[in-house]
Write an enzyme that holds these catalytic residues in place. Structure first.
Site, PDB file in Angstrom:
ATOM      1  N   ASP A  31       0.863  -1.192   0.000  1.00  0.00           N
ATOM      2  CA  ASP A  31       0.000   0.000   0.000  1.00  0.00           C
ATOM      3  C   ASP A  31       0.893   1.233   0.000  1.00  0.00           C
ATOM      4  OD1 ASP A  31      -2.059   2.034   0.740  1.00  0.00           O
ATOM      5  OD2 ASP A  31      -3.294   0.276   1.152  1.00  0.00           O
ATOM      6  N   ASN A  35      -4.738   6.502   0.813  1.00  0.00           N
ATOM      7  CA  ASN A  35      -6.010   6.674   1.530  1.00  0.00           C
ATOM      8  C   ASN A  35      -6.067   5.791   2.775  1.00  0.00           C
ATOM      9  OD1 ASN A  35      -8.560   7.902   1.747  1.00  0.00           O
ATOM     10  ND2 ASN A  35      -9.581   6.114   0.855  1.00  0.00           N
ATOM     11  N   SER A 124     -17.418  -3.293  -8.635  1.00  0.00           N
ATOM     12  CA  SER A 124     -18.477  -2.576  -7.916  1.00  0.00           C
ATOM     13  C   SER A 124     -19.804  -2.760  -8.629  1.00  0.00           C
ATOM     14  CB  SER A 124     -18.119  -1.087  -7.895  1.00  0.00           C
ATOM     15  OG  SER A 124     -19.228  -0.321  -7.525  1.00  0.00           O
ATOM     16  N   TYR A 148     -15.009   6.645 -12.565  1.00  0.00           N
ATOM     17  CA  TYR A 148     -14.648   5.588 -11.611  1.00  0.00           C
ATOM     18  C   TYR A 148     -15.248   4.257 -12.061  1.00  0.00           C
ATOM     19  CZ  TYR A 148     -15.336   2.549  -7.569  1.00  0.00           C
ATOM     20  OH  TYR A 148     -15.399   1.448  -6.742  1.00  0.00           O
ATOM     21  N   LYS A 152     -13.623   0.447 -13.531  1.00  0.00           N
ATOM     22  CA  LYS A 152     -13.947  -0.915 -13.056  1.00  0.00           C
ATOM     23  C   LYS A 152     -14.369  -1.798 -14.229  1.00  0.00           C
ATOM     24  CE  LYS A 152     -13.113  -0.310  -8.736  1.00  0.00           C
ATOM     25  NZ  LYS A 152     -11.951  -0.955  -8.138  1.00  0.00           N
ATOM     26  N   PHE A 177     -21.730  -4.404  -3.355  1.00  0.00           N
ATOM     27  CA  PHE A 177     -22.850  -3.471  -3.245  1.00  0.00           C
ATOM     28  C   PHE A 177     -22.415  -2.364  -2.262  1.00  0.00           C
ATOM     29  CE2 PHE A 177     -26.173  -4.668  -6.190  1.00  0.00           C
ATOM     30  CZ  PHE A 177     -25.472  -5.658  -6.837  1.00  0.00           C
ATOM     31  N   ASN A 198     -20.614   9.319   1.152  1.00  0.00           N
ATOM     32  CA  ASN A 198     -21.489   8.155   1.310  1.00  0.00           C
ATOM     33  C   ASN A 198     -22.305   8.247   2.589  1.00  0.00           C
ATOM     34  OD1 ASN A 198     -18.749   6.592  -0.099  1.00  0.00           O
ATOM     35  ND2 ASN A 198     -20.708   6.666  -1.142  1.00  0.00           N
ATOM     36  N   ARG A 230     -30.806   0.768  -0.936  1.00  0.00           N
ATOM     37  CA  ARG A 230     -29.544   0.150  -1.323  1.00  0.00           C
ATOM     38  C   ARG A 230     -29.341  -1.156  -0.561  1.00  0.00           C
ATOM     39  NH1 ARG A 230     -30.279   3.708  -4.262  1.00  0.00           N
ATOM     40  NH2 ARG A 230     -28.901   5.368  -4.976  1.00  0.00           N
ATOM     41  N   ASP A 294     -28.442   9.686  -8.812  1.00  0.00           N
ATOM     42  CA  ASP A 294     -28.900   8.613  -7.925  1.00  0.00           C
ATOM     43  C   ASP A 294     -30.082   7.852  -8.531  1.00  0.00           C
ATOM     44  OD1 ASP A 294     -27.040   8.862  -5.955  1.00  0.00           O
ATOM     45  OD2 ASP A 294     -28.338   9.889  -4.508  1.00  0.00           O
TER      46      ASP A 294
HETATM   47  P1  NAD Z   1      -9.747   2.412   0.388  1.00  0.00           P
HETATM   48  O1  NAD Z   1      -9.429   3.707  -0.281  1.00  0.00           O
HETATM   49  O2  NAD Z   1     -10.013   2.413   1.835  1.00  0.00           O
HETATM   50  O3  NAD Z   1      -8.569   1.362   0.103  1.00  0.00           O
HETATM   51  C1  NAD Z   1      -7.799   1.382  -1.060  1.00  0.00           C
HETATM   52  C2  NAD Z   1      -6.338   1.291  -0.638  1.00  0.00           C
HETATM   53  O4  NAD Z   1      -5.514   1.281  -1.812  1.00  0.00           O
HETATM   54  C3  NAD Z   1      -5.885   2.479   0.207  1.00  0.00           C
HETATM   55  O5  NAD Z   1      -5.250   2.018   1.371  1.00  0.00           O
HETATM   56  C4  NAD Z   1      -4.923   3.241  -0.696  1.00  0.00           C
HETATM   57  O6  NAD Z   1      -3.904   3.870   0.026  1.00  0.00           O
HETATM   58  C5  NAD Z   1      -4.409   2.139  -1.596  1.00  0.00           C
HETATM   59  N1  NAD Z   1      -3.941   2.547  -2.929  1.00  0.00           N
HETATM   60  C6  NAD Z   1      -4.611   3.269  -3.859  1.00  0.00           C
HETATM   61  N2  NAD Z   1      -3.870   3.378  -4.973  1.00  0.00           N
HETATM   62  C7  NAD Z   1      -2.708   2.704  -4.737  1.00  0.00           C
HETATM   63  C8  NAD Z   1      -1.551   2.441  -5.513  1.00  0.00           C
HETATM   64  N3  NAD Z   1      -1.418   2.892  -6.756  1.00  0.00           N
HETATM   65  N4  NAD Z   1      -0.558   1.713  -4.956  1.00  0.00           N
HETATM   66  C9  NAD Z   1      -0.655   1.253  -3.691  1.00  0.00           C
HETATM   67  N5  NAD Z   1      -1.741   1.456  -2.914  1.00  0.00           N
HETATM   68  C10 NAD Z   1      -2.748   2.172  -3.444  1.00  0.00           C
HETATM   69  O7  NAD Z   1     -10.956   1.775  -0.419  1.00  0.00           O
HETATM   70  P2  NAD Z   1     -11.873   0.535  -0.043  1.00  0.00           P
HETATM   71  O8  NAD Z   1     -13.206   1.059   0.324  1.00  0.00           O
HETATM   72  O9  NAD Z   1     -11.180  -0.379   0.867  1.00  0.00           O
HETATM   73  O10 NAD Z   1     -12.030  -0.114  -1.474  1.00  0.00           O
HETATM   74  C11 NAD Z   1     -11.138  -1.122  -1.932  1.00  0.00           C
HETATM   75  C12 NAD Z   1     -11.458  -1.464  -3.378  1.00  0.00           C
HETATM   76  O11 NAD Z   1     -12.827  -1.838  -3.472  1.00  0.00           O
HETATM   77  C13 NAD Z   1     -11.271  -0.286  -4.345  1.00  0.00           C
HETATM   78  O12 NAD Z   1     -10.741  -0.795  -5.554  1.00  0.00           O
HETATM   79  C14 NAD Z   1     -12.689   0.215  -4.547  1.00  0.00           C
HETATM   80  O13 NAD Z   1     -12.842   0.839  -5.802  1.00  0.00           O
HETATM   81  C15 NAD Z   1     -13.478  -1.056  -4.460  1.00  0.00           C
HETATM   82  N6  NAD Z   1     -14.890  -0.822  -4.048  1.00  0.00           N
HETATM   83  C16 NAD Z   1     -15.136  -0.169  -2.862  1.00  0.00           C
HETATM   84  C17 NAD Z   1     -16.455   0.073  -2.496  1.00  0.00           C
HETATM   85  C18 NAD Z   1     -16.777   0.799  -1.215  1.00  0.00           C
HETATM   86  O14 NAD Z   1     -17.920   1.178  -1.019  1.00  0.00           O
HETATM   87  N7  NAD Z   1     -15.856   0.995  -0.299  1.00  0.00           N
HETATM   88  C19 NAD Z   1     -17.505  -0.346  -3.314  1.00  0.00           C
HETATM   89  C20 NAD Z   1     -17.211  -1.006  -4.490  1.00  0.00           C
HETATM   90  C21 NAD Z   1     -15.887  -1.249  -4.850  1.00  0.00           C
HETATM   91  C1  UD1 Z   2     -22.007   5.125  -4.175  1.00  0.00           C
HETATM   92  C2  UD1 Z   2     -21.381   5.076  -5.543  1.00  0.00           C
HETATM   93  C3  UD1 Z   2     -20.973   3.654  -5.887  1.00  0.00           C
HETATM   94  C4  UD1 Z   2     -20.062   3.107  -4.819  1.00  0.00           C
HETATM   95  C5  UD1 Z   2     -20.741   3.225  -3.462  1.00  0.00           C
HETATM   96  C6  UD1 Z   2     -19.774   2.841  -2.405  1.00  0.00           C
HETATM   97  C7  UD1 Z   2     -22.507   6.858  -6.781  1.00  0.00           C
HETATM   98  C8  UD1 Z   2     -23.431   7.184  -7.915  1.00  0.00           C
HETATM   99  N1  UD1 Z   2     -22.323   5.553  -6.531  1.00  0.00           N
HETATM  100  O1  UD1 Z   2     -23.192   4.357  -4.184  1.00  0.00           O
HETATM  101  O2  UD1 Z   2     -20.296   3.635  -7.115  1.00  0.00           O
HETATM  102  O3  UD1 Z   2     -19.766   1.754  -5.096  1.00  0.00           O
HETATM  103  O4  UD1 Z   2     -21.121   4.590  -3.224  1.00  0.00           O
HETATM  104  O5  UD1 Z   2     -20.380   2.705  -1.172  1.00  0.00           O
HETATM  105  O6  UD1 Z   2     -21.946   7.721  -6.141  1.00  0.00           O
HETATM  106  N2  UD1 Z   2     -27.618   9.566   0.716  1.00  0.00           N
HETATM  107  C9  UD1 Z   2     -28.250  10.578   1.424  1.00  0.00           C
HETATM  108  N3  UD1 Z   2     -27.481  11.506   2.062  1.00  0.00           N
HETATM  109  C10 UD1 Z   2     -26.114  11.475   2.053  1.00  0.00           C
HETATM  110  C11 UD1 Z   2     -25.471  10.438   1.332  1.00  0.00           C
HETATM  111  C12 UD1 Z   2     -26.246   9.517   0.673  1.00  0.00           C
HETATM  112  O7  UD1 Z   2     -29.466  10.632   1.458  1.00  0.00           O
HETATM  113  O8  UD1 Z   2     -25.478  12.368   2.640  1.00  0.00           O
HETATM  114  C13 UD1 Z   2     -28.432   8.534   0.050  1.00  0.00           C
HETATM  115  C14 UD1 Z   2     -28.218   8.422  -1.445  1.00  0.00           C
HETATM  116  O9  UD1 Z   2     -29.088   9.274  -2.143  1.00  0.00           O
HETATM  117  C15 UD1 Z   2     -28.523   6.935  -1.679  1.00  0.00           C
HETATM  118  C16 UD1 Z   2     -28.083   6.263  -0.389  1.00  0.00           C
HETATM  119  O10 UD1 Z   2     -28.036   7.299   0.589  1.00  0.00           O
HETATM  120  O11 UD1 Z   2     -29.906   6.736  -1.822  1.00  0.00           O
HETATM  121  C17 UD1 Z   2     -26.701   5.617  -0.468  1.00  0.00           C
HETATM  122  O12 UD1 Z   2     -25.762   6.571  -0.961  1.00  0.00           O
HETATM  123  P1  UD1 Z   2     -24.180   6.275  -0.957  1.00  0.00           P
HETATM  124  O13 UD1 Z   2     -23.766   5.802   0.368  1.00  0.00           O
HETATM  125  O14 UD1 Z   2     -23.510   7.494  -1.505  1.00  0.00           O
HETATM  126  O15 UD1 Z   2     -24.014   5.046  -1.945  1.00  0.00           O
HETATM  127  P2  UD1 Z   2     -24.487   4.864  -3.470  1.00  0.00           P
HETATM  128  O16 UD1 Z   2     -24.910   6.144  -4.058  1.00  0.00           O
HETATM  129  O17 UD1 Z   2     -25.428   3.722  -3.515  1.00  0.00           O
END
Ligand code: NAD
Ligand code: UD1
Length: 332
Positions: A31, A35, A124, A148, A152, A177, A198, A230, A294
């Site tokens: 890492d 982030n 995702s 983004y 993916k 999800f 989020n 969701r 949304d």
């Molecule tokens: P996160 O940002 O907490 O973790 C990602 C990690 O990757 C971080 O620690 C960051 O420092 C590291 N990183 C980024 N670019 C790098 C690089 N070039 N080299 C080395 N390290 C690097 O995110 P997360 O929520 O743990 O998500 C992990 C993965 O899952 C991501 O690919 C994200 O797109 C995917 N994902 C996350 C969600 C979500 O809601 N959290 C949803 C769908 C998909």
């Molecule tokens: C978003 C991303 C999705 C990602 C996911 C990670 C978009 C379009 N999609 O999904 O790609 O994988 O986050 O968790 O951004 N809401 C509120 N108030 C807030 C924040 C959110 O009402 O301050 C509502 C939104 O309108 C939605 C729900 O909460 O209905 C969830 O939102 P969020 O957590 O941002 O996730 P997604 O939009 O589903």
């Protein structure tokens, strides 16, 4: 078996490292702390009471990555490293294409060179765009609405092309999800800098008096109470899904995508109300305009993951709400 976890100190990666160690895998983390922070390594070790090998560096840096593969005999990789903020990706698309694509292509090239052809990739539900019906199955048409999401989808295509070129690869694409919650120890969890985009991180900051009130984006959606629905999944369940996916790629060649969700949809207000009940704390909110882009509702069919990975989520939204808040309380 030794697993390389890229992005292993991030939110989902750190929970997955704990599950890997718990299941007696050896863990190597790479890492660059873009982030996340260095103290997460110690927290993973504290939770699991086991050691990990850690390398600070960028997955886009091929020489660095080769060095890791030379030192460690890696059996399979879980690739989390990447950028994930949808809004930021719209403003800075090149940053997203560069990091997410470059890190993946570099990693795959190095894996190929070292004969390591087993990978689990973090995709995702965003690749389903605005689905025509629910629940979402893996064979739904794929399209994206932001850079983004496009990274993916492009990576999914790269992985599929790679398998066509060489059937020795074993590839699991996991489409998450909405992961929320935290490890029950309260040692690791999600703590975004600044104002969260989020829902759950925002709720938590309001509960913690860091932000005044939650804005609920619209109450005129076609859902149970008008607010967006969701499929929230506890991050520990999600992490356990990665163990099943690793076991699958260690056993079978092929390329396959799996939804990781609970299969249940909850509205914004259902989540907020549950959070208040479970934690005995008020979360003031107001209804505001819809957030652009949304959709009404989004939830998974989890049949494929149930059948092919023998995995299903076990924790409900009560546990998700409890553990998300516990993490904040423990880290005040
Ligand atoms: P996160 O940002 O907490 O973790 C990602 C990690 O990757 C971080 O620690 C960051 O420092 C590291 N990183 C980024 N670019 C790098 C690089 N070039 N080299 C080395 N390290 C690097 O995110 P997360 O929520 O743990 O998500 C992990 C993965 O899952 C991501 O690919 C994200 O797109 C995917 N994902 C996350 C969600 C979500 O809601 N959290 C949803 C769908 C998909
Ligand atoms: C978003 C991303 C999705 C990602 C996911 C990670 C978009 C379009 N999609 O999904 O790609 O994988 O986050 O968790 O951004 N809401 C509120 N108030 C807030 C924040 C959110 O009402 O301050 C509502 C939104 O309108 C939605 C729900 O909460 O209905 C969830 O939102 P969020 O957590 O941002 O996730 P997604 O939009 O589903």
């Amino acid at each position: 078996m030794k697993i390389l976890v890229t992005g292993g100190t991030g939110y989902i990666g750190s929970h997955t490292c704990c599950e890997l160690l718990e299941n007696d895998f050896e863990v190597v983390i790479v890492d660059n702390f873009f982030n996340s922070s260095p103290d997460v390594v110690g927290k993973i070790e504290e939770i699991s009471k086991k050691k990990v090998s850690f390398y600070e560096g960028d997955v886009c840096d091929k020489a660095f990555l080769k060095g890791v593969f030379e030192k460690e005999k890696i059996d399979a990789v879980i690739h989390f490293a990447g950028y994930k903020a949808v809004g930021e990706s719209v403003k800075k698309p090149l940053m997203y294409y560069r990091n997410n694509l470059d890190s993946t292509i570099t990693l795959l090239e190095v894996m190929q060179e070292f004969g390591c052809k087993k990978i689990v990739f973090s995709s995702s539900a965003t690749v389903y765009g605005n689905p025509e019906k629910l629940p979402i199955t893996e064979d739904f048409p794929l399209h994206t609405t932001n850079p983004y999401g496009t990274t993916k989808l492009m990576i999914e295509d790269i992985l599929k092309d790679l398998y066509v070129s060489d059937n020795d690869w074993a590839i699991a694409i996991l489409r998450y999800f909405n992961p929320i919650g935290a490890h029950k120890s309260g040692l690791i969890g999600e703590n975004p800098n600044g104002i969260p985009n989020n829902l759950m991180p925002y709720i938590v900051k309001v509960a913690n008096h860091e932000l005044e009130q939650l804005s609920v984006f619209g109450n005129d959606y076609n859902t149970v109470d008008g607010t967006g629905v969701r499929d929230y999944i506890h991050v520990v369940d999600l992490a356990k899904g990665h163990i099943k996916a690793i076991e699958k790629v260690l056993k079978d060649n092929g390329v396959d995508a799996y939804n990781l969700g609970t299969g249940n949809g909850y509205s914004v207000l259902q989540l907020v109300n549950t959070f208040m009940e479970v934690n005995g704390i008020n979360v003031p909110y107001k209804i505001v305009e819809r957030r652009s882009g949304d959709i009404d509702a989004c939830y998974a069919s989890t049949d494929k993951a149930n059948e092919k990975l023998n995995w299903h989520a076990e924790l409900g939204i009560e546990e998700m709400c409890r553990d998300a808040y516990n993490f904040v309380l423990k880290n005040k």
